[in-house]
Design an enzyme around this catalytic site. Structure first.
Site, PDB file in Angstrom:
ATOM      1  CG  HIS A  17      -1.960  -0.994   1.311  1.00 15.04           C
ATOM      2  ND1 HIS A  17      -2.121  -1.853   2.364  1.00 15.04           N
ATOM      3  CD2 HIS A  17      -2.960  -1.305   0.431  1.00 15.04           C
ATOM      4  CE1 HIS A  17      -3.163  -2.648   2.151  1.00 15.04           C
ATOM      5  NE2 HIS A  17      -3.687  -2.342   0.979  1.00 15.04           N
ATOM      6  CE  LYS A  41     -11.270  -6.930   2.392  1.00 20.72           C
ATOM      7  NZ  LYS A  41     -10.147  -6.130   1.897  1.00 20.72           N
ATOM      8  NE  ARG A  90      -3.454  -7.467  -4.334  1.00 22.40           N
ATOM      9  CZ  ARG A  90      -4.169  -8.141  -3.454  1.00 22.40           C
ATOM     10  NH1 ARG A  90      -3.568  -8.701  -2.442  1.00 22.40           N
ATOM     11  NH2 ARG A  90      -5.465  -8.276  -3.586  1.00 22.40           N
ATOM     12  CB  SER A 129      -4.543  -6.616   4.732  1.00 21.70           C
ATOM     13  OG  SER A 129      -4.097  -5.442   4.108  1.00 21.70           O
TER      14      SER A 129
HETATM   15  N1  COA Z   1      -0.072  -4.215  -1.989  1.00 22.56           N
HETATM   16  C1  COA Z   1      -0.472  -5.086  -1.077  1.00 22.56           C
HETATM   17  N2  COA Z   1      -1.749  -5.446  -0.894  1.00 22.56           N
HETATM   18  C2  COA Z   1      -2.654  -4.859  -1.655  1.00 22.56           C
HETATM   19  C3  COA Z   1      -2.308  -3.925  -2.630  1.00 22.56           C
HETATM   20  C4  COA Z   1      -0.954  -3.594  -2.781  1.00 22.56           C
HETATM   21  N3  COA Z   1      -0.529  -2.728  -3.682  1.00 22.56           N
HETATM   22  N4  COA Z   1      -3.422  -3.510  -3.245  1.00 22.56           N
HETATM   23  C5  COA Z   1      -4.429  -4.180  -2.670  1.00 22.56           C
HETATM   24  N5  COA Z   1      -3.955  -4.992  -1.727  1.00 22.56           N
HETATM   25  C6  COA Z   1      -4.734  -5.940  -0.919  1.00 22.56           C
HETATM   26  C7  COA Z   1      -5.101  -5.447   0.443  1.00 22.56           C
HETATM   27  O1  COA Z   1      -4.121  -5.783   1.377  1.00 22.56           O
HETATM   28  C8  COA Z   1      -6.403  -6.149   0.695  1.00 22.56           C
HETATM   29  O2  COA Z   1      -6.188  -7.426   1.183  1.00 22.56           O
HETATM   30  P1  COA Z   1      -7.306  -8.211   2.019  1.00 22.56           P
HETATM   31  O3  COA Z   1      -8.462  -8.451   1.085  1.00 22.56           O
HETATM   32  O4  COA Z   1      -6.638  -9.436   2.428  1.00 22.56           O
HETATM   33  O5  COA Z   1      -7.712  -7.315   3.167  1.00 22.56           O
HETATM   34  C9  COA Z   1      -7.027  -6.250  -0.701  1.00 22.56           C
HETATM   35  O6  COA Z   1      -5.950  -6.157  -1.598  1.00 22.56           O
HETATM   36  C10 COA Z   1      -7.944  -5.115  -1.042  1.00 22.56           C
HETATM   37  O7  COA Z   1      -8.049  -4.254   0.032  1.00 22.56           O
HETATM   38  P2  COA Z   1      -8.125  -2.696   0.014  1.00 22.56           P
HETATM   39  O8  COA Z   1      -7.289  -2.098  -1.050  1.00 22.56           O
HETATM   40  O9  COA Z   1      -7.868  -2.234   1.391  1.00 22.56           O
HETATM   41  O10 COA Z   1      -9.579  -2.474  -0.421  1.00 22.56           O
HETATM   42  P3  COA Z   1     -10.872  -3.158   0.077  1.00 22.56           P
HETATM   43  O11 COA Z   1     -11.273  -4.121  -0.977  1.00 22.56           O
HETATM   44  O12 COA Z   1     -10.826  -3.692   1.452  1.00 22.56           O
HETATM   45  O13 COA Z   1     -11.806  -1.915   0.158  1.00 22.56           O
HETATM   46  C11 COA Z   1     -13.055  -0.036  -0.680  1.00 22.56           C
HETATM   47  C12 COA Z   1     -12.300  -1.303  -0.975  1.00 22.56           C
HETATM   48  C13 COA Z   1     -12.914   0.409   0.759  1.00 22.56           C
HETATM   49  C14 COA Z   1     -12.485   1.022  -1.577  1.00 22.56           C
HETATM   50  C15 COA Z   1     -14.522  -0.353  -1.014  1.00 22.56           C
HETATM   51  O14 COA Z   1     -14.989  -1.386  -0.194  1.00 22.56           O
HETATM   52  C16 COA Z   1     -15.399   0.864  -0.851  1.00 22.56           C
HETATM   53  O15 COA Z   1     -15.463   1.693  -1.738  1.00 22.56           O
HETATM   54  N6  COA Z   1     -16.068   0.969   0.306  1.00 22.56           N
HETATM   55  C17 COA Z   1     -16.998   2.084   0.574  1.00 22.56           C
HETATM   56  C18 COA Z   1     -18.426   1.661   0.285  1.00 22.56           C
HETATM   57  C19 COA Z   1     -18.759   1.840  -1.161  1.00 22.56           C
HETATM   58  O16 COA Z   1     -18.724   2.933  -1.699  1.00 22.56           O
HETATM   59  N7  COA Z   1     -19.105   0.728  -1.802  1.00 22.56           N
HETATM   60  C20 COA Z   1     -19.397   0.728  -3.217  1.00 22.56           C
HETATM   61  C21 COA Z   1     -18.119   0.557  -4.009  1.00 22.56           C
HETATM   62  S1  COA Z   1     -18.448   0.545  -5.729  1.00 22.56           S
END
Ligand code: COA
Length: 161
Positions: A17, A41, A90, A129
């Site tokens: 990140h 989550k 990724r 994560s």
């Molecule tokens: N390096 C390491 N890990 C990475 C990464 C990187 N460059 N890019 C993504 N990841 C991993 C994260 O560690 C995470 O792992 P996990 O699933 O084991 O926790 C996963 O990829 C994605 O997590 P993250 O980037 O934190 O996003 P998310 O999927 O948890 O959350 C939001 C996405 C918060 C943006 C989305 O849920 C959201 O928009 N929420 C608000 C509500 C909303 O508007 N919903 C409608 C969306 S259209």
């Protein structure tokens, strides 16, 4: 002023990140790292902890700020008149989920918001994560993949459990 938002649950924030934050901060005048809610989550770190950690890690980055938001991401963007989202990609497996979210956000904003994807650094290709939490919970060493502050907090968490 061109502002970008990098949203995520960051539970916890990893070096992957951080790499995306550093690289995308160069694309915008200002980058907001947005600790967002993801209803599907269960979080290990509280919102306050994630906010504190992200602020600590970005305090030396002059054009990066950290905020948190619950509710629809697009509402945060529209309120502040922001038009760019950043997400890290990724493996190919990320693509479908990210494609869906990018299209949904574009639709919800009546085409006012675009998502910019940065390929993750190859060192962090398999990093997530959840993987970090699982390894740390079993006593494994994740120091190479997470910032020191996260490593310390993970150790504290599992000591308490
Ligand atoms: N390096 C390491 N890990 C990475 C990464 C990187 N460059 N890019 C993504 N990841 C991993 C994260 O560690 C995470 O792992 P996990 O699933 O084991 O926790 C996963 O990829 C994605 O997590 P993250 O980037 O934190 O996003 P998310 O999927 O948890 O959350 C939001 C996405 C918060 C943006 C989305 O849920 C959201 O928009 N929420 C608000 C509500 C909303 O508007 N919903 C409608 C969306 S259209």
């Amino acid at each position: 002023m061109k502002i970008g938002v990098y949203p995520g649950s960051f539970d916890p924030i990893t070096k992957g990140h951080l790499d995306i934050i550093i690289r995308s901060s160069k694309l915008f005048d200002h980058l907001i790292v947005l600790i967002s809610s993801n209803p599907s989550k269960n979080m290990l770190f509280s919102l306050e902890e994630r906010l504190f950690i992200a602020k600590e890690l970005t305090k030396e980055m002059p054009n990066v700020s950290v905020e948190c938001h619950s509710g629809l991401l697009i509402d945060f963007l529209m309120d502040k008149d922001i038009h760019y989202l950043v997400r890290g990609l990724r493996a190919v497996s990320d693509f479908e989920y990210e494609f869906e979210m990018a299209l949904a956000n574009r639709w919800l904003s009546s085409k006012g918001v675009d998502t910019i994807f940065l390929m993750t650094d190859e060192k962090y290709f398999y990093l997530s994560s959840s993987l970090i939490k699982q390894i740390a919970s079993l006593g494994g060493d994740v120091s190479e993949m997470v910032p020191d502050i996260v490593n310390k907090k993970l150790k504290e968490k599992w000591k308490k459990k």
